[in-house]
Write a protein that holds these residues in place. Structure first.
Motif, mmCIF file in Angstrom:
data_model
loop_
_atom_site.group_PDB
_atom_site.id
_atom_site.type_symbol
_atom_site.label_atom_id
_atom_site.label_comp_id
_atom_site.label_asym_id
_atom_site.label_seq_id
_atom_site.Cartn_x
_atom_site.Cartn_y
_atom_site.Cartn_z
ATOM 1 N N ILE B 369 -23.999 -19.239 15.931
ATOM 2 C CA ILE B 369 -22.652 -19.772 16.142
ATOM 3 C C ILE B 369 -21.687 -18.658 16.556
ATOM 4 N N PHE B 370 -21.772 -17.509 15.866
ATOM 5 C CA PHE B 370 -20.893 -16.386 16.210
ATOM 6 C C PHE B 370 -21.063 -15.989 17.664
ATOM 7 N N ASN B 371 -22.320 -15.912 18.092
ATOM 8 C CA ASN B 371 -22.573 -15.490 19.469
ATOM 9 C C ASN B 371 -22.023 -16.492 20.469
ATOM 10 N N LEU B 372 -22.230 -17.786 20.177
ATOM 11 C CA LEU B 372 -21.751 -18.799 21.117
ATOM 12 C C LEU B 372 -20.228 -18.787 21.190
ATOM 13 N N VAL B 373 -19.595 -18.657 20.005
ATOM 14 C CA VAL B 373 -18.129 -18.634 19.990
ATOM 15 C C VAL B 373 -17.625 -17.366 20.674
ATOM 16 N N ASP B 374 -18.321 -16.255 20.425
ATOM 17 C CA ASP B 374 -17.942 -14.990 21.049
ATOM 18 C C ASP B 374 -17.987 -15.117 22.574
ATOM 19 N N ASN B 375 -19.073 -15.712 23.076
ATOM 20 C CA ASN B 375 -19.184 -15.932 24.525
ATOM 21 C C ASN B 375 -18.043 -16.803 25.033
ATOM 22 N N ALA B 376 -17.756 -17.872 24.279
ATOM 23 C CA ALA B 376 -16.704 -18.796 24.698
ATOM 24 C C ALA B 376 -15.365 -18.070 24.750
ATOM 25 N N LEU B 377 -15.125 -17.210 23.737
ATOM 26 C CA LEU B 377 -13.865 -16.471 23.698
ATOM 27 C C LEU B 377 -13.747 -15.520 24.880
ATOM 28 N N LYS B 378 -14.884 -14.885 25.214
ATOM 29 C CA LYS B 378 -14.852 -13.940 26.330
ATOM 30 C C LYS B 378 -14.488 -14.639 27.631
ATOM 31 N N ALA B 379 -14.900 -15.902 27.728
ATOM 32 C CA ALA B 379 -14.642 -16.632 28.966
ATOM 33 C C ALA B 379 -13.245 -17.248 28.980
ATOM 34 N N SER B 380 -12.602 -17.265 27.813
ATOM 35 C CA SER B 380 -11.332 -18.006 27.710
ATOM 36 C C SER B 380 -10.121 -17.122 27.953
ATOM 37 N N SER B 381 -9.036 -17.779 28.277
ATOM 38 C CA SER B 381 -7.748 -17.085 28.383
ATOM 39 C C SER B 381 -6.957 -17.399 27.113
ATOM 40 N N PRO B 382 -5.900 -16.604 26.828
ATOM 41 C CA PRO B 382 -5.090 -16.894 25.642
ATOM 42 C C PRO B 382 -4.559 -18.326 25.676
ATOM 43 N N GLU B 383 -4.288 -18.892 24.530
ATOM 44 C CA GLU B 383 -3.745 -20.243 24.341
ATOM 45 C C GLU B 383 -4.775 -21.345 24.595
ATOM 46 N N GLN B 384 -5.973 -20.988 24.972
ATOM 47 C CA GLN B 384 -6.977 -22.033 25.178
ATOM 48 C C GLN B 384 -7.671 -22.337 23.851
ATOM 49 N N THR B 385 -8.372 -23.452 23.814
ATOM 50 C CA THR B 385 -9.016 -23.887 22.572
ATOM 51 C C THR B 385 -10.538 -23.896 22.729
ATOM 52 N N ILE B 386 -11.190 -23.427 21.694
ATOM 53 C CA ILE B 386 -12.643 -23.514 21.655
ATOM 54 C C ILE B 386 -12.987 -24.648 20.691
ATOM 55 N N THR B 387 -13.751 -25.610 21.135
ATOM 56 C CA THR B 387 -14.082 -26.742 20.281
ATOM 57 C C THR B 387 -15.543 -26.666 19.842
ATOM 58 N N LEU B 388 -15.741 -26.817 18.521
ATOM 59 C CA LEU B 388 -17.107 -26.910 18.002
ATOM 60 C C LEU B 388 -17.350 -28.345 17.570
ATOM 61 N N ARG B 389 -18.270 -29.015 18.235
ATOM 62 C CA ARG B 389 -18.588 -30.395 17.849
ATOM 63 C C ARG B 389 -20.025 -30.436 17.368
ATOM 64 N N ALA B 390 -20.249 -31.182 16.294
ATOM 65 C CA ALA B 390 -21.621 -31.367 15.832
ATOM 66 C C ALA B 390 -21.802 -32.848 15.568
ATOM 67 N N TYR B 391 -22.800 -33.473 16.203
ATOM 68 C CA TYR B 391 -22.926 -34.935 16.082
ATOM 69 C C TYR B 391 -24.367 -35.363 16.307
ATOM 70 N N TRP B 392 -24.664 -36.574 15.821
ATOM 71 C CA TRP B 392 -25.984 -37.156 16.016
ATOM 72 C C TRP B 392 -25.999 -37.948 17.308
ATOM 73 N N GLN B 393 -27.097 -37.837 18.031
ATOM 74 C CA GLN B 393 -27.233 -38.631 19.249
ATOM 75 C C GLN B 393 -28.714 -38.912 19.473
ATOM 76 N N GLY B 394 -29.060 -40.179 19.300
ATOM 77 C CA GLY B 394 -30.446 -40.602 19.544
ATOM 78 C C GLY B 394 -31.483 -39.787 18.785
ATOM 79 N N GLY B 395 -31.263 -39.606 17.485
ATOM 80 C CA GLY B 395 -32.249 -38.894 16.683
ATOM 81 C C GLY B 395 -32.132 -37.385 16.790
#
Lengths: 218, 480
Positions: B369-395
């Protein structure tokens, strides 16, 4: 006229530190951060030497080397790789020398000088303020009057001139002047420096640097 | 000795022995049959003489004269001999005092005649004798005429039967020679033909042994050697695949090492270069601050590289203990840490997590999770939002990290999982990246039987989904 050197290196910091060191020695430098940019520059302008990193974007060092072969510009490869294959490949492509990162500035300067001399691009008469040194005749002249130097004093002066503005340790002086297998005392260096200062009137220019050694400053 | 030579010699040997024995048996049998026939003929002739003599015995009894008897017997014998004159038939009649009554033989009668011993009236004795290079069959019996015992010996020259045998043998010798020669020629080609495929197999094996693993044998036959050939090819296939795989592994490792040295030496070169510059040149405040900044940031880069490497080493752990845990809860737990990371960039973190009990290794999942969020942050500009969603879909339980950042170009999307790959080198460097993040994530996902899919549009953002599932979906389907 100052020698023009093209630095092809994608890492900005490394490129800058090389540039800073070369500028100290009065080389004119141009920086390129990728292979294609370097290629464009080489097409437009003539350089005396290229410092070429192997792993650069768009066009790697080996490919660029192939393209610029016909220009006859001397090339020193810079690379992080230490493999024999890369060395052989680089030299086979016509590189004049090869430096593995991380490298010492004085080492790089020495290699640059060697390559330039091989191509006859080196100035054979070096001037430093009032001192003139003829490298071919091994002659030191101050205001048209020759100065008598011992061979070691002369070589020490040449090392100082070639590493102008860079401090060298006493061990480095010993290594460069007396040779790597000389196990003399560092005091020998101090004696010769003292004598050089006196004979050439460079008391202020040859600085003693605390905890390091000596530096020739202009 | 070569295999075809063995087949060749052995089959010739067997053929010669069997052919000769069989032929000899046939010749001998037919000879014995001929001889038996000759003997039977002789015996029946003997019996017929006997019966013709018997027929006149009553007449002889009337006359009872020895001379008359002898005359009659001689006449019968002559008649008989005349009738069979060309067939080498001879008669000898002796009376009981051993005197010859009739003899028309053209050879000397043998002195000792063993067949006459114990001869009585009811039997016929026969014997074969070699006389003057001829073979004569003797058949003898006794006929009682007026109380006198006459010995009738009927002789037949059976040399021709023996001559036949010799003829047959000499004919056989010629046939034998011809048959053997023919057999040798045919067998030569047959044995060479049978072993040619073995030779071919052998040559192929040799070529492979010399390192050309792509060599295959071509055998068209469907016999055991053909099957051996196709098995051999299968084996070569497996070996080649294995070797290619090893080579690929090796290349991958070499590439990793090359990249690693590059990533290690680049900051080192800067640090050493600047440090040395600062200590050996005249002080200049601007250069001094610049240099120290470089040394600091490159030092941080080395630190981050070493941390990433620690994560990679963690992944090499032999045994990873999985426990059933709620992934949503883990995310909630590390939210404060993620927010600190985001604060540096002035970005926000949003969570939307369903409860998801999965077999997980807690520390590894955090690294992921840290790595994925870190990557997302590197790609983002200030004031943007990083969303973490966790959900079930078809098993499947899906963890999605969604950013609104710069996105990844189509041409780079299949390379991003390679260690040390950086889509934007200078930007990644500036944020102390080493290009190991996604490689680590993929390893972690692999350990959990999950796959990572990336969906990215340049300048609009990237969605990285980690798909955990009981029924794993094929990787190729998931990776665009």
């Amino acid at each position: 006229m100052n020698k023009k050197i093209l630095i092809v290196e994608d890492d900005v910091h490394i490129s800058k530190i090389i540039k800073m060191n070369l500028n100290l020695m009065n080389y004119a430098t141009t920086e390129a951060y990728d292979g294609l940019a370097a290629f464009e520059m080489l097409k437009r302008e003539k350089f005396d030497l290229i410092l070429l990193d192997v792993m650069i974007p768009h066009l790697d060092g080996f490919e660029l080397m192939e393209r610029i072969k016909s220009y006859g510009t001397p090339v020193i490869f810079l690379t992080a790789k230490n493999s024999v294959y890369d060395k052989v490949n680089g030299l086979k492509l016509g590189a004049d020398d090869y430096m593995v990162k991380p490298f010492e500035a004085i080492e790089l300067l020495a290699r640059i000088e060697t390559v330039l001399r091989r191509y006859g691009h080196e100035d054979r008469v070096v001037e430093f303020q009032h001192v003139q040194v003829d490298l071919d005749k091994r002659e030191v002249v101050i205001q048209e009057a020759p100065v008598e130097l011992t061979p070691k004093e002369y070589e020490l002066l040449v090392v100082l001139l070639k590493n102008k503005n860079i401090a060298l340790t006493r061990e480095q002086f010993l290594d460069k002047v007396w040779g790597g297998d000389y196990y003399g005392e560092t005091r020998t260096v101090d004696m010769h420096i003292k004598s050089l200062r006196k004979k050439l009137g460079l008391q202020d220019q040859i600085k003693t640097i605390y905890k390091i050694g000596y530096r020739l400053e202009d | 000795m070569k295999f075809w030579q063995k087949i060749y010699l052995f089959s010739i040997l067997v053929f010669v022995i069997i052919f000769n024995i069989a032929s000899i048996l046939v010749i001998e049998r037919s000879h014995n049959k001929m001889l038996g026939q000759a003997i039977n003929v002789a015996l029946s002739q003997n019996i017929s003489i006997h019966s013709s003599v018997d027929a006149i015995v009553p007449i002889l009894r009337i006359y009872d004269s020895i001379d008359y008897e002898k005359t009659v017997l001689t006449r019968i014998a002559n008649e008989f001999v005349d009738k069979n004159s060309e067939q080498g038939v001879y008669m000898d009649i002796t009376d009981d005092s051993q005197r010859t009554v009739f003899n028309n033989s053209d050879f000397p009668m043998p002195a000792a005649r063993s067949e006459l011993d114990n001869l009585d009236e009811d039997s016929i004795h026969s014997i074969l004798r070699e006389i003057d290079a001829r073979t004569i069959l003797f058949t003898s019996n006794i006929t009682d005429i007026n109380h006198k015992k006459y010995v009738f010996t009927y002789m037949k020259d059976v040399t021709s039967v023996y001559q036949d045998r010799i003829d047959q043998y000499s004919f056989f010798a010629k046939v034998d020679l011809a048959a053997c020669l023919l057999f040798m020629v045919i067998m030569f080609f047959v044995s060479r033909g049978l072993t040619r495929s073995i030779d071919r197999l052998n040559r192929t094996a040799k070529v492979i042994a010399q390192g050309d693993f792509s060599e295959r044998v071509t055998l068209k036959s469907r016999d055991e050697i053909g099957i051996l050939g196709s098995n051999f090819n299968e084996m070569a296939e497996v070996v080649e695949d294995k070797i290619n795989e090893l080579e690929r592994n090796n290349e991958e490792k070499q590439r990793f090492i090359n990249n690693f040295t590059h990533e290690l030496k680049t900051p080192l070169t800067s640090i050493i270069g600047y440090a040395n510059f600062l200590r050996t040149t005249k002080y200049n405040e601007e250069l001094f601050v610049d240099g120290l900044n470089v040394i600091y940031s490159e030092g941080k880069r080395l630190e981050s590289l070493s941390l990433k490497l620690m994560d990679l080493i963690l992944l090499q752990k032999e045994q990873i203990q999985m426990e059933l845990q709620d992934l949503g809860e883990i995310i909630t737990e590390i939210k404060p840490a993620l927010e600190i990371m985001a604060k540096e960039k002035n970005a926000a973190i949003a969570l939307d997590c369903e409860k998801g009990e999965l077999p997980l290794e807690r520390d590894l999942i955090k690294v992921l999770i840290f790595n994925l969020v870190d990557n997302a942050l590197k790609a983002s500009s200030p004031e943007q939002t990083i969303t973490l969603r966790a959900y079930w879909q078809g098993g499947n339980y899906i963890l999605a990290v969604i950013d609104q950042g710069i996105g990844i170009g189509q041409e780079d999307q299949d390379k991003i999982f390679e260690p040390f790959f950086m889509a934007d080198k200078s930007r990644t460097r500036r944020s102390n990246g080493a290009g190991l993040g996604l490689a680590i994530c993929q390893n972690v996902a692999g350990i959990h039987g999950a796959v990572i899919r990336v969906n990215s549009v340049v300048q609009q953002g990237t969605t990285v989904e980690v798909v955990f599932g009981s029924n794993p979906v094929a990787e190729s389907e998931l990776r665009p």
